[in-house]
Each structure stands twice: as structure tokens, then as C-alpha cells.
Design a protein around this motif. Structure first.
Motif, PDB file in Angstrom:
ATOM      1  N   MET A  11       0.951  -1.143   0.067  1.00 44.78           N
ATOM      2  CA  MET A  11       0.209  -0.091  -0.046  1.00 44.78           C
ATOM      3  C   MET A  11       0.891   1.157   0.021  1.00 44.78           C
ATOM      4  N   PRO A  12       0.463   2.260  -0.786  1.00 49.11           N
ATOM      5  CA  PRO A  12       1.436   3.326  -0.762  1.00 49.11           C
ATOM      6  C   PRO A  12       1.359   4.271   0.378  1.00 49.11           C
ATOM      7  N   ASP A  13       2.412   4.865   0.546  1.00 47.53           N
ATOM      8  CA  ASP A  13       2.341   5.785   1.909  1.00 47.53           C
ATOM      9  C   ASP A  13       1.528   6.979   1.571  1.00 47.53           C
ATOM     10  N   ARG A  14       0.961   7.169   0.438  1.00 50.92           N
ATOM     11  CA  ARG A  14      -0.183   8.558   0.221  1.00 50.92           C
ATOM     12  C   ARG A  14      -0.676   8.079  -0.780  1.00 50.92           C
ATOM     13  N   PRO A  15      -1.974   8.832  -0.969  1.00 54.20           N
ATOM     14  CA  PRO A  15      -2.866   8.664  -2.055  1.00 54.20           C
ATOM     15  C   PRO A  15      -2.452   9.121  -3.295  1.00 54.20           C
ATOM     16  N   GLU A  16      -2.800   8.496  -4.292  1.00 52.31           N
ATOM     17  CA  GLU A  16      -2.522   8.755  -5.823  1.00 52.31           C
ATOM     18  C   GLU A  16      -2.878  10.458  -6.048  1.00 52.31           C
ATOM     19  N   ILE A  17      -2.136  11.090  -6.544  1.00 49.42           N
ATOM     20  CA  ILE A  17      -2.433  12.428  -6.930  1.00 49.42           C
ATOM     21  C   ILE A  17      -2.909  12.420  -8.408  1.00 49.42           C
ATOM     22  N   VAL A  18      -4.058  12.938  -8.773  1.00 48.26           N
ATOM     23  CA  VAL A  18      -4.478  13.031 -10.187  1.00 48.26           C
ATOM     24  C   VAL A  18      -4.706  14.455 -10.471  1.00 48.26           C
ATOM     25  N   CYS A  19      -4.206  14.862 -11.760  1.00 46.09           N
ATOM     26  CA  CYS A  19      -4.492  16.410 -12.346  1.00 46.09           C
ATOM     27  C   CYS A  19      -5.540  15.887 -13.417  1.00 46.09           C
ATOM     28  N   ILE A  20      -6.652  16.771 -13.063  1.00 42.08           N
ATOM     29  CA  ILE A  20      -7.593  16.709 -14.121  1.00 42.08           C
ATOM     30  C   ILE A  20      -7.244  17.893 -15.272  1.00 42.08           C
ATOM     31  N   CYS A  21      -7.276  17.616 -16.480  1.00 40.43           N
ATOM     32  CA  CYS A  21      -7.284  18.470 -17.538  1.00 40.43           C
ATOM     33  C   CYS A  21      -8.559  18.440 -18.318  1.00 40.43           C
ATOM     34  N   ASP A  22      -9.015  19.675 -18.665  1.00 42.81           N
ATOM     35  CA  ASP A  22     -10.217  19.649 -19.682  1.00 42.81           C
ATOM     36  C   ASP A  22     -10.418  21.048 -20.155  1.00 42.81           C
ATOM     37  N   SER A  23     -11.273  21.112 -20.945  1.00 45.53           N
ATOM     38  CA  SER A  23     -11.971  22.454 -21.357  1.00 45.53           C
ATOM     39  C   SER A  23     -13.106  22.949 -20.337  1.00 45.53           C
ATOM     40  N   THR A  24     -12.911  24.120 -20.099  1.00 43.65           N
ATOM     41  CA  THR A  24     -13.831  24.660 -18.955  1.00 43.65           C
ATOM     42  C   THR A  24     -15.192  24.635 -19.254  1.00 43.65           C
ATOM     43  N   ARG A  25     -15.520  24.271 -20.479  1.00 46.05           N
ATOM     44  CA  ARG A  25     -17.108  24.047 -20.877  1.00 46.05           C
ATOM     45  C   ARG A  25     -17.459  22.748 -20.401  1.00 46.05           C
ATOM     46  N   PHE A  26     -16.484  21.849 -19.942  1.00 45.96           N
ATOM     47  CA  PHE A  26     -17.229  20.605 -19.412  1.00 45.96           C
ATOM     48  C   PHE A  26     -16.959  20.392 -17.807  1.00 45.96           C
ATOM     49  N   VAL A  27     -17.567  21.517 -17.262  1.00 42.77           N
ATOM     50  CA  VAL A  27     -17.754  21.683 -15.675  1.00 42.77           C
ATOM     51  C   VAL A  27     -18.590  20.540 -15.152  1.00 42.77           C
ATOM     52  N   LYS A  28     -19.606  20.092 -15.729  1.00 42.64           N
ATOM     53  CA  LYS A  28     -20.392  18.976 -15.219  1.00 42.64           C
ATOM     54  C   LYS A  28     -19.434  17.635 -15.116  1.00 42.64           C
ATOM     55  N   GLU A  29     -19.060  17.553 -16.390  1.00 46.27           N
ATOM     56  CA  GLU A  29     -18.077  16.135 -16.618  1.00 46.27           C
ATOM     57  C   GLU A  29     -16.893  16.106 -15.701  1.00 46.27           C
ATOM     58  N   MET A  30     -16.208  17.389 -15.478  1.00 43.93           N
ATOM     59  CA  MET A  30     -15.062  17.382 -14.923  1.00 43.93           C
ATOM     60  C   MET A  30     -15.671  17.149 -13.308  1.00 43.93           C
ATOM     61  N   ALA A  31     -16.387  17.712 -12.696  1.00 42.75           N
ATOM     62  CA  ALA A  31     -16.940  17.500 -11.468  1.00 42.75           C
ATOM     63  C   ALA A  31     -17.362  16.022 -11.020  1.00 42.75           C
ATOM     64  N   ALA A  32     -17.786  15.289 -11.983  1.00 42.04           N
ATOM     65  CA  ALA A  32     -18.302  13.926 -12.101  1.00 42.04           C
ATOM     66  C   ALA A  32     -16.884  12.948 -11.835  1.00 42.04           C
ATOM     67  N   ALA A  33     -15.984  13.444 -12.935  1.00 35.32           N
ATOM     68  CA  ALA A  33     -14.488  12.766 -12.665  1.00 35.32           C
ATOM     69  C   ALA A  33     -14.065  13.086 -11.431  1.00 35.32           C
ATOM     70  N   ASN A  34     -14.129  14.340 -10.869  1.00 31.74           N
ATOM     71  CA  ASN A  34     -13.373  14.363  -9.853  1.00 31.74           C
ATOM     72  C   ASN A  34     -14.062  13.785  -8.462  1.00 31.74           C
ATOM     73  N   ARG A  35     -15.505  13.928  -8.545  1.00 33.97           N
ATOM     74  CA  ARG A  35     -16.032  13.077  -7.508  1.00 33.97           C
ATOM     75  C   ARG A  35     -15.649  11.688  -7.423  1.00 33.97           C
ATOM     76  N   GLU A  36     -15.573  10.935  -8.631  1.00 31.42           N
ATOM     77  CA  GLU A  36     -15.403   9.399  -8.852  1.00 31.42           C
ATOM     78  C   GLU A  36     -13.794   9.351  -8.315  1.00 31.42           C
ATOM     79  N   LEU A  37     -12.896  10.188  -8.694  1.00 31.33           N
ATOM     80  CA  LEU A  37     -11.708  10.156  -8.152  1.00 31.33           C
ATOM     81  C   LEU A  37     -11.258   9.960  -6.730  1.00 31.33           C
ATOM     82  N   THR A  38     -12.295  11.135  -6.465  1.00 31.06           N
ATOM     83  CA  THR A  38     -12.051  11.253  -4.727  1.00 31.06           C
ATOM     84  C   THR A  38     -12.584  10.003  -3.902  1.00 31.06           C
ATOM     85  N   PHE A  39     -13.505   9.738  -4.382  1.00 31.76           N
ATOM     86  CA  PHE A  39     -14.410   8.639  -3.750  1.00 31.76           C
ATOM     87  C   PHE A  39     -13.342   7.265  -3.892  1.00 31.76           C
TER      88      PHE A  39
END
Length: 114
Positions: free
Chosen positions: A1-29
């Protein structure tokens, strides 16, 4: 088990706010630390006189590259395969610095050839 959580940077067009929020939520959970764009200027905000200046846009772009530096990997949120100019630059930067890049949708040839 890693000593810290994975860090993921989301890149997207800011036109996709809802999709970015969904990916953020999924990754966070899933237990990841998520780094994502922090400012979204929509058409209605521009119309209300709250647009981002060129200087602010440049600063935001540089800040997002620093987020990529901190990340273990990059996730491109690209519904329908769309990858804009800024996101293409971020993908190229991530790859140039050795960060793995994945996509939510099959990207266009332009995005994958960089």
C-alpha cells in the motif's frame, strides 16, 4: 500500500464543468487527491462583466502546469473526444515531463499525436 494517495490532475476544457465535477467525485471516492481547474468563466459571467483578463488567463495556465508537476498522472476529461488548444498544451507538457496521460473518451488524432 502506498504511503500516500495517488494525485491525479484533471485537464479539460472549462466548457465541461459537469463532466469534470463527476470525474473529480469519482476519483475522490476512489481515494485519490484531485487537482483540477479552479476558475470557470462561462458565457453568462462574461456577459455580466466578470471575464478573466489575458494576464489572469496566463497566470491560470501556468498554475495548472504546476498542478501537473505535483500529480502522479493526468486525466483528460474530453467528452466526445474534444481536446482544445489549452488542453493540448497541457497534454504535451505532461508527456514531456513523463506523466502518464489518460482520457475519459477516445481523443482525436490531434490530441494523441503530441
Amino acid at each position: 500500500m502506498p504511503d500516500r494517495p495517488e494525485i491525479v490532475c484533471i485537464c479539460d476544457s472549462t466548457r465541461f464543468v459537469k463532466e469534470m465535477a463527476a470525474a473529480n467525485r469519482e476519483l475522490t471516492f476512489a481515494g485519490a487527491i484531485v487537482l483540477a481547474p479552479g476558475v470557470f468563466v462561462h458565457a453568462e459571467e462574461r456577459d455580466a462583466g466578470r471575464s478573466v483578463t489575458d494576464e489572469q488567463k496566463t497566470a491560470l495556465d501556468v498554475l495548472h502546469l504546476r498542478k501537473i508537476d505535483l500529480a502522479d498522472r493526468v486525466l483528460v476529461v474530453n467528452p466526445g473526444g474534444y481536446v482544445g488548444e489549452s488542453t493540448s498544451r497541457e497534454i504535451a507538457y505532461a508527456r514531456d515531463t513523463g506523466k502518464p496521460v489518460s482520457f475519459t473518451d477516445q481523443p482525436s488524432d490531434r490530441a494523441t499525436s503530441r
